[in-house]
Motif scaffolding. Structure first.
Motif, PDB file in Angstrom:
ATOM      1  N   ASP A  35       0.820  -1.214   0.000  1.00  0.00           N
ATOM      2  CA  ASP A  35       0.000   0.000   0.000  1.00  0.00           C
ATOM      3  C   ASP A  35       0.856   1.267   0.000  1.00  0.00           C
ATOM      4  OD1 ASP A  35      -2.243  -1.607   0.068  1.00  0.00           O
ATOM      5  OD2 ASP A  35      -3.266  -0.354   1.559  1.00  0.00           O
ATOM      6  N   ARG A  36       1.887   1.308   0.857  1.00  0.00           N
ATOM      7  CA  ARG A  36       2.678   2.532   0.947  1.00  0.00           C
ATOM      8  C   ARG A  36       3.462   2.799  -0.341  1.00  0.00           C
ATOM      9  NH1 ARG A  36       7.047   0.679   5.576  1.00  0.00           N
ATOM     10  NH2 ARG A  36       7.858  -1.208   4.536  1.00  0.00           N
ATOM     11  N   GLY A  37       3.843   1.718  -1.034  1.00  0.00           N
ATOM     12  CA  GLY A  37       4.539   1.898  -2.298  1.00  0.00           C
ATOM     13  C   GLY A  37       3.634   2.497  -3.360  1.00  0.00           C
ATOM     14  N   TRP A  38       2.407   2.011  -3.452  1.00  0.00           N
ATOM     15  CA  TRP A  38       1.460   2.586  -4.410  1.00  0.00           C
ATOM     16  C   TRP A  38       1.088   4.011  -4.022  1.00  0.00           C
ATOM     17  CZ3 TRP A  38       1.780   0.409  -8.702  1.00  0.00           C
ATOM     18  CH2 TRP A  38       1.832  -0.970  -8.863  1.00  0.00           C
ATOM     19  N   ALA A  39       1.013   4.275  -2.725  1.00  0.00           N
ATOM     20  CA  ALA A  39       0.752   5.648  -2.279  1.00  0.00           C
ATOM     21  C   ALA A  39       1.886   6.576  -2.717  1.00  0.00           C
ATOM     22  CB  ALA A  39       0.588   5.692  -0.759  1.00  0.00           C
ATOM     23  N   ALA A  98     -16.444  -4.975   2.889  1.00  0.00           N
ATOM     24  CA  ALA A  98     -15.071  -5.237   3.342  1.00  0.00           C
ATOM     25  C   ALA A  98     -14.185  -4.086   2.871  1.00  0.00           C
ATOM     26  CB  ALA A  98     -14.569  -6.556   2.760  1.00  0.00           C
ATOM     27  N   PRO A  99     -13.285  -3.618   3.732  1.00  0.00           N
ATOM     28  CA  PRO A  99     -12.475  -2.451   3.359  1.00  0.00           C
ATOM     29  C   PRO A  99     -11.586  -2.730   2.146  1.00  0.00           C
ATOM     30  CG  PRO A  99     -11.637  -3.480   5.362  1.00  0.00           C
ATOM     31  CD  PRO A  99     -12.956  -4.121   5.077  1.00  0.00           C
ATOM     32  N   LEU A 100     -11.436  -1.705   1.311  1.00  0.00           N
ATOM     33  CA  LEU A 100     -10.556  -1.776   0.150  1.00  0.00           C
ATOM     34  C   LEU A 100      -9.194  -1.198   0.523  1.00  0.00           C
ATOM     35  CD1 LEU A 100     -12.830  -0.534  -2.784  1.00  0.00           C
ATOM     36  CD2 LEU A 100     -11.718  -2.764  -2.662  1.00  0.00           C
ATOM     37  N   SER A 101      -8.150  -1.874   0.148  1.00  0.00           N
ATOM     38  CA  SER A 101      -6.816  -1.324   0.354  1.00  0.00           C
ATOM     39  C   SER A 101      -6.388  -0.578  -0.900  1.00  0.00           C
ATOM     40  CB  SER A 101      -5.819  -2.449   0.647  1.00  0.00           C
ATOM     41  OG  SER A 101      -5.622  -3.247  -0.518  1.00  0.00           O
ATOM     42  N   VAL A 102      -5.341   0.235  -0.781  1.00  0.00           N
ATOM     43  CA  VAL A 102      -4.799   0.928  -1.945  1.00  0.00           C
ATOM     44  C   VAL A 102      -4.354  -0.089  -2.983  1.00  0.00           C
ATOM     45  CG1 VAL A 102      -2.989   2.473  -2.771  1.00  0.00           C
ATOM     46  CG2 VAL A 102      -4.067   2.899  -0.551  1.00  0.00           C
ATOM     47  N   ALA A 103      -3.717  -1.166  -2.533  1.00  0.00           N
ATOM     48  CA  ALA A 103      -3.251  -2.198  -3.464  1.00  0.00           C
ATOM     49  C   ALA A 103      -4.421  -2.868  -4.185  1.00  0.00           C
ATOM     50  CB  ALA A 103      -2.416  -3.241  -2.723  1.00  0.00           C
ATOM     51  N   ASP A 104      -5.546  -3.101  -3.467  1.00  0.00           N
ATOM     52  CA  ASP A 104      -6.739  -3.682  -4.106  1.00  0.00           C
ATOM     53  C   ASP A 104      -7.194  -2.809  -5.272  1.00  0.00           C
ATOM     54  OD1 ASP A 104      -6.858  -5.767  -2.276  1.00  0.00           O
ATOM     55  OD2 ASP A 104      -8.209  -4.671  -0.916  1.00  0.00           O
ATOM     56  N   VAL A 105      -7.275  -1.513  -5.011  1.00  0.00           N
ATOM     57  CA  VAL A 105      -7.755  -0.570  -6.023  1.00  0.00           C
ATOM     58  C   VAL A 105      -6.817  -0.532  -7.221  1.00  0.00           C
ATOM     59  CG1 VAL A 105      -8.156   1.873  -6.493  1.00  0.00           C
ATOM     60  CG2 VAL A 105      -9.021   0.852  -4.377  1.00  0.00           C
ATOM     61  N   VAL A 106      -5.519  -0.408  -6.959  1.00  0.00           N
ATOM     62  CA  VAL A 106      -4.550  -0.310  -8.051  1.00  0.00           C
ATOM     63  C   VAL A 106      -4.533  -1.590  -8.875  1.00  0.00           C
ATOM     64  CG1 VAL A 106      -2.107  -0.101  -8.616  1.00  0.00           C
ATOM     65  CG2 VAL A 106      -3.117   1.383  -6.872  1.00  0.00           C
ATOM     66  N   ASP A 107      -4.502  -2.738  -8.207  1.00  0.00           N
ATOM     67  CA  ASP A 107      -4.448  -4.010  -8.920  1.00  0.00           C
ATOM     68  C   ASP A 107      -5.661  -4.196  -9.815  1.00  0.00           C
ATOM     69  OD1 ASP A 107      -3.125  -6.674  -9.271  1.00  0.00           O
ATOM     70  OD2 ASP A 107      -5.056  -7.361  -8.474  1.00  0.00           O
ATOM     71  N   LEU A 175      13.801   2.018 -10.298  1.00  0.00           N
ATOM     72  CA  LEU A 175      12.858   1.160  -9.592  1.00  0.00           C
ATOM     73  C   LEU A 175      11.460   1.344 -10.157  1.00  0.00           C
ATOM     74  CD1 LEU A 175      14.080   1.990  -5.970  1.00  0.00           C
ATOM     75  CD2 LEU A 175      14.730   0.008  -7.363  1.00  0.00           C
ATOM     76  N   VAL A 176      10.576   0.389  -9.846  1.00  0.00           N
ATOM     77  CA  VAL A 176       9.192   0.478 -10.306  1.00  0.00           C
ATOM     78  C   VAL A 176       8.271   0.309  -9.098  1.00  0.00           C
ATOM     79  CG1 VAL A 176       9.669  -0.343 -12.637  1.00  0.00           C
ATOM     80  CG2 VAL A 176       9.148  -2.000 -10.840  1.00  0.00           C
ATOM     81  N   PRO A 177       7.083   0.956  -9.129  1.00  0.00           N
ATOM     82  CA  PRO A 177       6.123   0.785  -8.034  1.00  0.00           C
ATOM     83  C   PRO A 177       5.744  -0.692  -7.900  1.00  0.00           C
ATOM     84  CG  PRO A 177       5.489   2.593  -9.505  1.00  0.00           C
ATOM     85  CD  PRO A 177       6.591   1.848 -10.196  1.00  0.00           C
ATOM     86  N   PRO A 178       5.504  -1.141  -6.663  1.00  0.00           N
ATOM     87  CA  PRO A 178       5.390  -0.388  -5.405  1.00  0.00           C
ATOM     88  C   PRO A 178       6.681  -0.312  -4.594  1.00  0.00           C
ATOM     89  CG  PRO A 178       4.523  -2.572  -5.070  1.00  0.00           C
ATOM     90  CD  PRO A 178       4.960  -2.512  -6.507  1.00  0.00           C
TER      91      PRO A 178
END
Length: 530
Positions: A35-39, A98-107, A175-178
């Protein structure tokens, strides 16, 4: 998404740079991978979700609420993501909560086709609250506008884990995200990433404005400041990359320059377009067309053969960072200059030349030379301390930029548009024009900078009290208010009815003392064309 949404909300309402750094650092320490990497990718502009476009978001909201209500609200709020996040209706039936994480959204969004994107995005918006919807839409469109630059976000990451921000910048573009390797290094669980065999970006050395300071030319070298875009060219392991000052990869827009760069190392220079009629030839330090010509190629993912022929690009070299694998940045400017001259000698002279050092007896003589410089491609001068190393950012006393005095014109306000961010409640973007000989007022530019908060409020009151027509977020006003506009140069333009376009226009002052009929004429501006 909840923690990321709370971070964005806090950043928007925080003006202090140090407070923003603390907010981001706290988030990065508390948030797990990825999550922090995608942020970080979102904060630095490195997140690309091509399936989501502003038009898609508008279509989704207009299918759920009255389109007129949305457009009126968008006009008032000034931001699509904020408007949609507040107006999005509750779903007709219960949805998965169920809560969505940043990684869920990006993926999910990263792997969608454009045909699948509307349903997927709508489903996510149904599961989120208003704050989270705002964060999702900002992240998806890549337009955060929260007062956080890429450099500030990287500085916050460095602060969070006790790293050197220049070391972070050094490896960032390899480097590449995340950024799993980056965070592993930051937390001590992995090795430091290395730029070896990868053409990575190194942060530029920047200059302070000279202002009223006078310097001794025994200590400082002078060069012309050319009006192109600053680039870094890196060639390592058979790969070449061109980076802009912000670290964006612009290689695709200038394949001709990349293909011609054969030296192994990294150099700093100004990307320009040739124009033999402007300022002489490449051999005598001129040969550059105006920025208007360069704009024809900026931002293009593919460049046609015709464009390559009509707008041939070249780079005027300023400095050298690496010669092969040797890091030259700690050396003084005089030594780097000698190494640059040797490095540049075998390069294609049609694509690369050296920025010439200006010979002047003293600072007074240099002032006279600057005062008469009106070549279309010259912005002013650079003054570089002869013993200065190449260091990241602006360091007082090392490099100065001495821009030439701006041109000015008295123009009449014609249209006004709402601003963005903290200016979204004000009409802060102004289109202005000058008179033709026949008495017609034609637009010559648009500006939003140069005014104080009090002047902004004064102009906003004028717009609201003197509107004659409305066109969505744009208002046409009575042609009675004169603005003195400062600008760096003016060029021919086929895209504007007036036939001219200003470079870097800004509002110098509000001319309440001058009748609109006495504003400048188009012909007067044409005589300034370079």
């Amino acid at each position: 998404m909840q923690a990321f949404a709370a971070l964005l909300d806090s950043l928007i309402y925080t003006r202090s740079r140090n407070a923003k750094l603390r907010l981001i650092a706290d988030y990065l320490r508390a948030t797990p991978d990825p999550d922090r990497g995608w942020a970080m990718a979102a904060l630095t502009g490195d997140l690309d979700l091509p399936a989501v476009k502003p038009a898609l978001i508008r279509a989704l909201i207009e299918a759920r609420i009255d389109p007129v209500l949305f457009r009126m609200s968008r006009d008032y709020v000034g931001d699509t993501a904020e408007t949609v996040s507040l107006l999005w209706p509750e779903p007709d039936r219960p949805v998965e909560n169920a809560p969505l994480s940043v990684a869920d959204v990006v993926d999910r969004l990263m792997h969608l086709s454009r045909s699948d994107a509307p349903a997927a995005l709508a489903g996510m918006l149904d599961r989120l609250n208003a704050e989270e919807r705002f964060a999702l839409l900002k992240m998806a469109t890549g337009s955060l506008r929260i007062g956080v630059s890429a450099r500030l976000a990287k500085t916050a990451l460095a602060d969070a884990f006790g790293l050197d921000v220049d070391a972070v910048e050094e490896v960032w573009h390899g480097l590449v995200p995340p950024y799993a390797a980056l965070f592993a290094w930051a937390e001590g669980t992995g090795a430091q990433p290395t730029p070896a065999d990868v053409p990575v970006f190194r942060p530029f050395m920047l200059a302070h404005p000279l202002e009223d300071l006078r310097v001794d030319l025994k200590d400082y070298a002078a060069e012309w400041k050319w009006d192109g875009i600053r680039v870094q060219i890196v060639h390592v392991a058979g790969a070449t990359r061109l980076y802009s000052r912000t670290g964006d990869d612009v290689t695709g827009s200038f394949p001709d320059v990349a293909a011609a760069f054969t030296g192994i190392g990294a150099v700093d220079g100004e990307l320009l377009v040739k124009g033999e009629h402007q300022g002489g030839t490449l051999e005598d330090g001129g040969g550059a067309a105006s920025f208007n010509a360069l704009q024809q190629r900026l931002g293009r993912k593919t460049v046609s053969g015709k464009m390559l022929e009509e707008y041939p690009a070249f780079v005027r070299l300023y400095d050298i960072l690496f010669d092969g694998n040797e890091d030259l940045r700690p050396l003084p400017w005089t030594e780097r200059r000698r190494r640059l001259e040797a490095f540049a000698a075998p390069l294609d002279p049609d694509r690369f030349d050296l920025s010439q050092v200006i010979e002047a007896a003293d600072f007074t003589a240099l002032e006279a030379m600057r005062a008469t410089a009106r070549d279309a491609a010259i912005e002013g001068m650079m003054l570089k301390r002869r013993d200065s190393p190449y260091v990241t950012g602006r360091r007082t006393g090392l490099w100065y930029k001495w821009k030439r005095d701006p041109l000015t014109a008295d123009c009449v306000m014609m249209y006004a548009q709402r601003g963005s961010g903290r200016r979204s409640s004000y009409y802060s973007d102004y289109t202005f024009g000058c008179w033709t000989e026949e008495g017609e007022l034609l637009p010559v530019g648009k500006a939003y900078s140069g005014i104080t908060d009090e002047e902004l409020r004064e102009l906003d009151r004028f717009v609201r009290g003197h509107t004659v027509h409305r066109f969505g977020p744009v208002r046409e006003v009575e042609k009675t208010l004169v603005l003195e506009i400062a600008f760096d140069s003016i060029h021919e333009s086929k895209r504007h009815k007036s036939g001219i376009a200003m470079r870097f226009p800004r509002i110098a002052r509000i001319r309440l003392d001058k009748p609109a009929a006495e504003a400048d004429r188009i012909e007067a501006l044409r005589r300034m064309v370079t």
